[in-house]
Design a protein around this motif. Sequence first.
Motif, PDB file in Angstrom:
ATOM      1  N   PRO A 396       0.752  -1.280   0.029  1.00  0.00           N
ATOM      2  CA  PRO A 396       0.008  -0.182  -0.046  1.00  0.00           C
ATOM      3  C   PRO A 396       1.052   1.297  -0.209  1.00  0.00           C
ATOM      4  CG  PRO A 396       0.071  -1.067   2.101  1.00  0.00           C
ATOM      5  CD  PRO A 396       0.602  -2.055   1.111  1.00  0.00           C
ATOM      6  N   GLN A 397       0.525   2.097  -0.853  1.00  0.00           N
ATOM      7  CA  GLN A 397       1.086   3.675  -0.850  1.00  0.00           C
ATOM      8  C   GLN A 397       0.548   4.783   0.168  1.00  0.00           C
ATOM      9  OE1 GLN A 397       4.021   3.872  -2.746  1.00  0.00           O
ATOM     10  NE2 GLN A 397       3.654   1.719  -3.180  1.00  0.00           N
ATOM     11  N   LYS A 398       0.981   4.876   1.191  1.00  0.00           N
ATOM     12  CA  LYS A 398       0.599   5.730   2.351  1.00  0.00           C
ATOM     13  C   LYS A 398       1.463   7.051   2.448  1.00  0.00           C
ATOM     14  CE  LYS A 398      -2.168   1.891   4.418  1.00  0.00           C
ATOM     15  NZ  LYS A 398      -2.636   1.247   5.428  1.00  0.00           N
ATOM     16  N   SER A 399       0.988   7.859   2.478  1.00  0.00           N
ATOM     17  CA  SER A 399       1.851   9.264   2.711  1.00  0.00           C
ATOM     18  C   SER A 399       2.668   9.452   3.958  1.00  0.00           C
ATOM     19  CB  SER A 399       0.989  10.447   2.199  1.00  0.00           C
ATOM     20  OG  SER A 399       0.229  10.539   1.288  1.00  0.00           O
ATOM     21  N   TYR A 400       1.923   9.008   4.801  1.00  0.00           N
ATOM     22  CA  TYR A 400       2.829   9.189   6.108  1.00  0.00           C
ATOM     23  C   TYR A 400       3.398   7.976   6.837  1.00  0.00           C
ATOM     24  CZ  TYR A 400       0.413  13.648   5.763  1.00  0.00           C
ATOM     25  OH  TYR A 400      -0.181  14.663   5.140  1.00  0.00           O
ATOM     26  N   LYS A 436      20.127  16.994  -5.666  1.00  0.00           N
ATOM     27  CA  LYS A 436      20.038  18.320  -5.970  1.00  0.00           C
ATOM     28  C   LYS A 436      19.368  18.291  -7.134  1.00  0.00           C
ATOM     29  CE  LYS A 436      22.732  22.216  -7.659  1.00  0.00           C
ATOM     30  NZ  LYS A 436      24.334  22.523  -7.937  1.00  0.00           N
ATOM     31  N   ASP A 437      19.487  17.245  -8.110  1.00  0.00           N
ATOM     32  CA  ASP A 437      18.712  17.139  -9.227  1.00  0.00           C
ATOM     33  C   ASP A 437      17.450  16.662  -9.179  1.00  0.00           C
ATOM     34  OD1 ASP A 437      21.086  18.021 -10.821  1.00  0.00           O
ATOM     35  OD2 ASP A 437      21.670  15.718 -11.324  1.00  0.00           O
ATOM     36  N   TYR A 438      17.188  15.973  -8.379  1.00  0.00           N
ATOM     37  CA  TYR A 438      15.917  15.392  -8.085  1.00  0.00           C
ATOM     38  C   TYR A 438      14.896  16.593  -7.543  1.00  0.00           C
ATOM     39  CZ  TYR A 438      11.748  13.371  -5.572  1.00  0.00           C
ATOM     40  OH  TYR A 438      10.531  13.046  -5.114  1.00  0.00           O
ATOM     41  N   MET A 439      15.683  17.604  -6.536  1.00  0.00           N
ATOM     42  CA  MET A 439      14.748  18.578  -6.292  1.00  0.00           C
ATOM     43  C   MET A 439      14.599  19.754  -7.067  1.00  0.00           C
ATOM     44  SD  MET A 439      16.367  19.231  -2.114  1.00  0.00           S
ATOM     45  CE  MET A 439      16.014  18.403  -0.740  1.00  0.00           C
ATOM     46  N   ILE A 440      15.452  19.798  -8.106  1.00  0.00           N
ATOM     47  CA  ILE A 440      15.242  20.791  -9.195  1.00  0.00           C
ATOM     48  C   ILE A 440      14.149  20.093 -10.040  1.00  0.00           C
ATOM     49  CG2 ILE A 440      16.289  21.687 -11.470  1.00  0.00           C
ATOM     50  CD1 ILE A 440      18.958  21.765  -9.727  1.00  0.00           C
ATOM     51  N   ASP A 441      14.003  18.877 -10.438  1.00  0.00           N
ATOM     52  CA  ASP A 441      13.025  18.379 -11.298  1.00  0.00           C
ATOM     53  C   ASP A 441      11.715  18.221 -10.612  1.00  0.00           C
ATOM     54  OD1 ASP A 441      15.071  17.566 -12.774  1.00  0.00           O
ATOM     55  OD2 ASP A 441      15.114  15.480 -12.412  1.00  0.00           O
ATOM     56  N   GLU A 442      11.742  18.302  -9.259  1.00  0.00           N
ATOM     57  CA  GLU A 442      10.482  18.279  -8.435  1.00  0.00           C
ATOM     58  C   GLU A 442      10.086  19.708  -7.896  1.00  0.00           C
ATOM     59  OE1 GLU A 442       8.116  15.783  -7.205  1.00  0.00           O
ATOM     60  OE2 GLU A 442       9.590  14.575  -8.381  1.00  0.00           O
ATOM     61  N   LYS A 443      10.820  20.625  -8.599  1.00  0.00           N
ATOM     62  CA  LYS A 443      10.625  22.018  -8.519  1.00  0.00           C
ATOM     63  C   LYS A 443      10.341  22.583  -7.178  1.00  0.00           C
ATOM     64  CE  LYS A 443       8.411  22.575 -13.187  1.00  0.00           C
ATOM     65  NZ  LYS A 443       8.888  21.541 -13.653  1.00  0.00           N
ATOM     66  N   ILE A 444      11.130  22.039  -6.389  1.00  0.00           N
ATOM     67  CA  ILE A 444      11.335  22.431  -4.781  1.00  0.00           C
ATOM     68  C   ILE A 444      11.935  23.816  -4.993  1.00  0.00           C
ATOM     69  CG2 ILE A 444      12.194  21.811  -2.923  1.00  0.00           C
ATOM     70  CD1 ILE A 444      11.685  18.954  -3.435  1.00  0.00           C
ATOM     71  N   TYR A 467       7.763  12.914  -0.518  1.00  0.00           N
ATOM     72  CA  TYR A 467       8.156  12.836  -1.821  1.00  0.00           C
ATOM     73  C   TYR A 467       8.290  11.607  -2.217  1.00  0.00           C
ATOM     74  CZ  TYR A 467       8.587  18.082  -2.432  1.00  0.00           C
ATOM     75  OH  TYR A 467       8.282  19.157  -2.431  1.00  0.00           O
ATOM     76  N   ARG A 468       9.549  10.824  -2.805  1.00  0.00           N
ATOM     77  CA  ARG A 468       9.683   9.547  -2.967  1.00  0.00           C
ATOM     78  C   ARG A 468      10.673   9.006  -1.950  1.00  0.00           C
ATOM     79  NH1 ARG A 468      12.119   7.972  -8.196  1.00  0.00           N
ATOM     80  NH2 ARG A 468      12.509   6.186  -7.211  1.00  0.00           N
TER      81      ARG A 468
END
Length: 491
Positions: A396-400, A436-444, A467-468
């Motif tokens: 199951p995918q649960k946010s928390y 760093k690249d992941y945060m840029i791609d996620e537009k953080i 996030y992931r």
Amino acid sequence: MGQEIIRKVRGYVEKYRMVLPGDTVVAGVSGGADSVCLLLLLKELAEEMRLRLVGVHVNHGIRGAEAERDAAFVKELCARFEVPYVLVEKDVKAYAKRARLSEEEAGREVRYRAFERVLEEHMGGMEGKGKIAVAHNANDQAETVLFHLLRGAGLAGLSGIRPVRGRVIRPVLCLKREEIEAYLREREVSFCIDRTNMEDTYTRNRIRNHIFPYVEKEVCHGAVGHICEAAELVAEAEEYIRRQAQEAYLRCLMDGKKEGVVEFDVGGLLAEAPFLRRQALLLGLGQVTDGRKDISACHMKEMEALLGKEGSKQLSLPYGVVVRKEPLKGLQRLTIRKEEKERLEEGKPDPIGILIPGEAEVPGVGKVAFTLLESDRMPAGSGLEGFFSGNSQFIPQKSYTKWFDYDRITKSLVFRIREKGDYFTVHGNRSRKKLKDYMIDEKIPREQRDKIYILAEGNHVLWVPGYRISEYYKVTRETKHILQVQLGGGL
């Protein structure tokens, strides 16, 4: 011939104190000549030394009907000699693909894990100790030493396969392959032949099938025995030098202990013999980093060259290690430490250590609970019931709440803000991606990137809350222990 072989193996076992009366011994039996000989010889010793013997066969799921034939053969062999038999079946190809290992490496991991599990199950609360017996022989030893020599190795590599390493024992390491086959012929016991050993797929097979036959015939008959004798001498020398290096390391340490930092007196290092000096430096590196795989001879030369330079000098090594030489109260000090510890920015918050099980208060995240679960005993309501038995097809995918493969975690976990070198493992091919690249791609937004707390093992990021998570730590059907991370006590 048979009694001579038994006396030889008995003497070898006693020399290295491989077993003691009352021990439980799990023998890995593939069905080949070496492992069949191992089982028969251990059966002889079991009766003399009151050993509890168990035969284990691992089917790797690679050779189809041939593998099933081998399993049936080992089962019948164990029944014939009244030895308890355990069959373990694993899909090694699939595991190799998931773990990004060669099939040879994956097979080795699977076998030893199976041996450990069976040993624990059969020891129970019994007296004595547990041992895992594997069937490496003298030819394997010679092939290993030559392989290491050709590839480039130090004393440890040239000492080859050790007779005893932890709970693993190798009682037939003293026997040549022709001795093993002669013993089986005399006992009129057959064995299986693995056709893959005749193929030249692996480097070791090419050494076995081409180099040694030529050497024995054209260079020196008895070369296998001579290499094994040399390996034994090198092993003794390596053990002696290891103790001397430890003493040299302690002599050269400066007073005062700092966690994650090693400080040497440069004068003390220079007073040591060059070989011991290098060994002391390697021991120092081992105190601040988990591995030395990428520390090469050129790095060691650079460290030694640093000792003779004037003033303050610094050297960067793999794993983020910094080596610095500088004056200190009339002496010269050489410091080895992790680079991150030297680059702590003013006002940068300290990492938050994790206790398992336990809880931690993380800025911007709140209360985080850590629980360790067993894959076959998932609590009701977790959403994971039946996943590992095949009754469920997804996690199951649960946010928390997130679940991680705890068996893949080898270092301490921390919650902290990002650091240089942080990365995710992404996609099915397990490629890396800079955080760093992941945060840029996620537009953080840039101003938020240094405020987000992440869960990390070293520079490997397990999870950015909200996030992931890393592909490397995802739970699979092979997972035995699960780390549950729950935010705010809610699902």
